[in-house]
Every structure is written in structure tokens, then in C-alpha cells.
Design an enzyme around this catalytic site. Structure first.
Site, short mmCIF file in Angstrom:
data_model
loop_
_atom_site.label_atom_id
_atom_site.label_comp_id
_atom_site.label_asym_id
_atom_site.label_seq_id
_atom_site.Cartn_x
_atom_site.Cartn_y
_atom_site.Cartn_z
N LYS A 197 1.13 -1.35 0.03
CA LYS A 197 0.17 0.35 0.03
C LYS A 197 1.45 1.46 0.40
CE LYS A 197 -4.08 -1.88 2.30
NZ LYS A 197 -3.69 -3.14 2.73
N VAL A 236 -12.89 -12.26 2.14
CA VAL A 236 -13.52 -13.89 2.08
C VAL A 236 -13.52 -14.44 3.36
CG1 VAL A 236 -13.37 -15.57 0.60
CG2 VAL A 236 -13.55 -14.05 -0.46
N GLY A 266 -16.58 -12.53 6.71
CA GLY A 266 -17.77 -12.19 6.94
C GLY A 266 -17.95 -12.12 4.61
#
Lengths: 214, 214
Positions: free
Chosen positions: A62, A169, A173
């Protein structure tokens, strides 16, 4: 990276020995392994090189700096064996372009939105623009959350045939089937694999979910 | 970090041996050494530990992830000997707060704006809000560019007595005197020191400029 199981392991485990054991156990079920800074700070940049012998490595760094620093970070990640690198678009087009240019055909994925509450403050409102920056800068693809499959479908409409990698995933949830059917190319699973007592069996389960969804 | 010379070295040198030589030569003129990812990727996280024996180290990691990952990165930076860490506010208040909580009294500096052209696209328009996030999250201070001293004065009006670290002095054209007189607490100099044939003499010159400005 290969496109076989559609499964990417988010190796967010900072115990280096445990991380390596998980990667070795699950590798043949994975299209890639995603590595973030905490593991690199724990084990040094050589963890990238070790993991790259097992599967393609995407550095989820990032990066969010000025173009020249972004370029230096990407150069080093690729030098250590990464096949891909993640970059923020929120620091501007030139910062993304610097990574794309440095990649020389390797993969660059752009962060367009994030799943935590603070992601709603500045980045989510700009998500569509960020996806356009990804396209215009020539990125390989974007990251879009499996927890919001309707966003995957929307992002797909903005980026054409570029790749979508979809985290969230499993423990967070998101559903493998919903992500893939809404346009994701890969699902990213973290705790659902590395937190399982049998990481290999867990990886096989997620790979099967992906196969059945497609 | 100490507050004596008001001079911070941006050690953006990726040749590890050269970086160490520069740091050793200049250390007694420095209130801190700023380290970015490219040097850590070149030399491993132990470079933080080595440098921290010479002067306080601020990791300019511009962390920009979800709160838990930000926390893990900060934890590791402090564990390796850093006295401070830089974090983006653009990924939201909770991501900054996670680093502040992990710091446990060590220093956290928030990026409010950046000097490259792409910084004008998303971050600069939000700079005032980002400075408020820094204050509300309890950060030690912010980063504000010496190339735009009027922005330093404005940011000063938003953050009260918190610290301002001001990069861009020297090669990028910023003036030590302008930055400090407009409210910066520290000037950050990179190439002007590490790119000089005599880094120690250069550091002495910048420290003198800072002393004379105050």
C-alpha cells in the site's frame, strides 16, 4: 500471477516460522501469496524471496509516497522476488505511474477502497476516481472488497478487463461465490487459511468454493 | 526526540554502507534521523536499530492501512528502536488512532499534505481536515512542507502546540529560516546533507541556519 485456483493467501501472520509453514502447506492451492509490511519487518525482506519460491508473491505494501519513493519501494520489492505490488491511488496519479513504470510488466494493483470504518472518511468517497486513476496509470488491476460484492460489480464496470483482487473472504464475512460472480478475478483469504488448524485443508476448501462458483 | 539543533536528516540513501557513514558523520548535529522503506528494504529492519544508537529514529513509513495492520507496523518499528513513526490520515481516524495507541508515549506524526503534483489531487484538498484528524487522534504532530511556508503557518493555526516537521529544505528549494519562522519545530534535510561531499559539514551548515533563524 497464475490463474488456476483463483485463491490468494493473505499471509498476515507475523510469526515467521508459522508463516512459512502455512505457506508451504497451502502453496499448491494458491495462485499467489499476499505479504504485508508486518511480516517483512518481522523476518526481513528475504521472506519475500523465500515465499516467491513457493508461489507468486504480491507485496501488499500500500505504498503511498511521492513518485520517487514509491518507485524505490517497488524496485526493491520486485528485486526481492515479488511478482506484484499494491499501491494507493489516493496519493495521486504520478505516484501510481511511478510504480507501473518500475514494474516493467510485473503486476501493480491499486487500492480503491478499504473495508475499515475510517475508509469511509476520505477514500471511499473518491473510490470511483481512484479506479479511473488505476486505469489511466496502466495498473494491472485493483483491490475491491468481497464484503461488498455490489461494489465489485460497479468497479468492474469502471475498469474493463483489468483484474480485481477481492479481500475479506472468510473471517471478515465475504463470500467467495459472491465476489467471483460479481466480477472478482481472485479471492483473498487470510485468517480463514492461516488461522485454521489445518491451513492446507482450509485452502483446499476455499479453492473448491472458487471453482464451484465459476 | 530531542530539540536542540532542530535538524532532522532524511536518510533517503539506499546504499546501506553509505547511509550508515552519513549518519555516523552527521549524528551529533541531528535531533533525529528519518528513515523510509527503501533503506529498510535494502538493509533489513536492523538498520533502524543501528541508526537508533546514533540518534532518535523516525520511521517515515507513511502507513496507510487498516487499523490493525497500522498497529502491527508501528509495533514493529518501535520494537526495532524507532522513537517515532509517520502515518497517513487519509485512511481515516481509526487508522491514525491505532498507531497513537501503539506508540504508548512514543511519537506519531501525521502526513497532512505532500509536495509532489499528485498530492494536489486528493490529499491537498483535504489537508485541513487531515490536520484536525491528527489533533483529535492525539498525534504528536504533523508533517508540513518547507516549500510552502504559508501552509506551515496555516497548519500551525489548526494544531495548537503540536509539533511540525518540515521536509523540503535544501535541494527541494525550501528555506530553513522560512520554515522555522512560520511555525515549524524541525526542518528535514535529505540530499542537502547525504548528497554532499562532506555530510558532516553540510549538517553543521543547516544546524547553523536553524539556530540563526530562531
Amino acid at each position: 500471477m497464475r490463474k488456476q485456483t483463483r485463491l490468494i493467501l493473505a499471509l498476515d501472520e507475523t510469526d515467521v516460522a508459522r508463516a512459512m509453514a502455512v505457506a508451504e502447506a497451502a502453496a499448491d492451492q494458491l495462485d499467489a501469496i499476499k505479504v504485508n509490511w508486518p511480516l517483512v519487518l518481522a523476518g526481513g525482506p528475504k521472506v519475500i524471496t523465500y515465499l516467491a519460491e513457493l508461489a507468486p508473491v504480491v507485496c501488499d505494501f500500500k505504498v503511498a509516497d511521492i513518485p520517487n519513493t514509491n518507485r524505490l519501494i517497488a524496485e526493491s520489492a520486485f528485486h526481492h522476488g515479488a511478482s506484484g505490488n499494491n499501491v494507493h491511488a489516493i496519493t495521486g496519479r504520478d505516484s501510481v505511474q511511478a510504480v507501473v513504470e518500475e514494474a516493467k510488466g510485473k503486476e501493480v494493483f491499486v487500492v480503491t477502497e478499504m473495508s475499515h470504518p475510517g475508509g469511509k472518511e476520505f477514500t471511499a468517497p473518491a473510490a470511483d476516481q481512484l479506479a479511473r486513476v488505476a486505469v489511466e496509470a496502466g495498473a494491472t488491476g485493483v483491490i475491491a472488497p468481497a464484503t461488498r460484492p455490489e461494489r465489485i460489480a460497479h468497479i468492474r464496470s469502471l475498469i474493463g478487463g483489468r483484474l480485481i483482487l477481492s479481500p475479506g473472504v472468510g473471517a471478515q464475512g465475504g463470500s467467495a461465490a459472491d465476489a467471483l460472480r460479481n466480477g472478482a478475478d481472485y479471492i483473498i483469504v487470510g485468517r480463514g487459511i492461516y488461522g485454521d488448524r489445518d491451513p492446507r485443508a482450509a485452502a483446499i476448501r476455499y479453492a473448491r468454493q472458487a471453482r464451484e462458483a465459476l
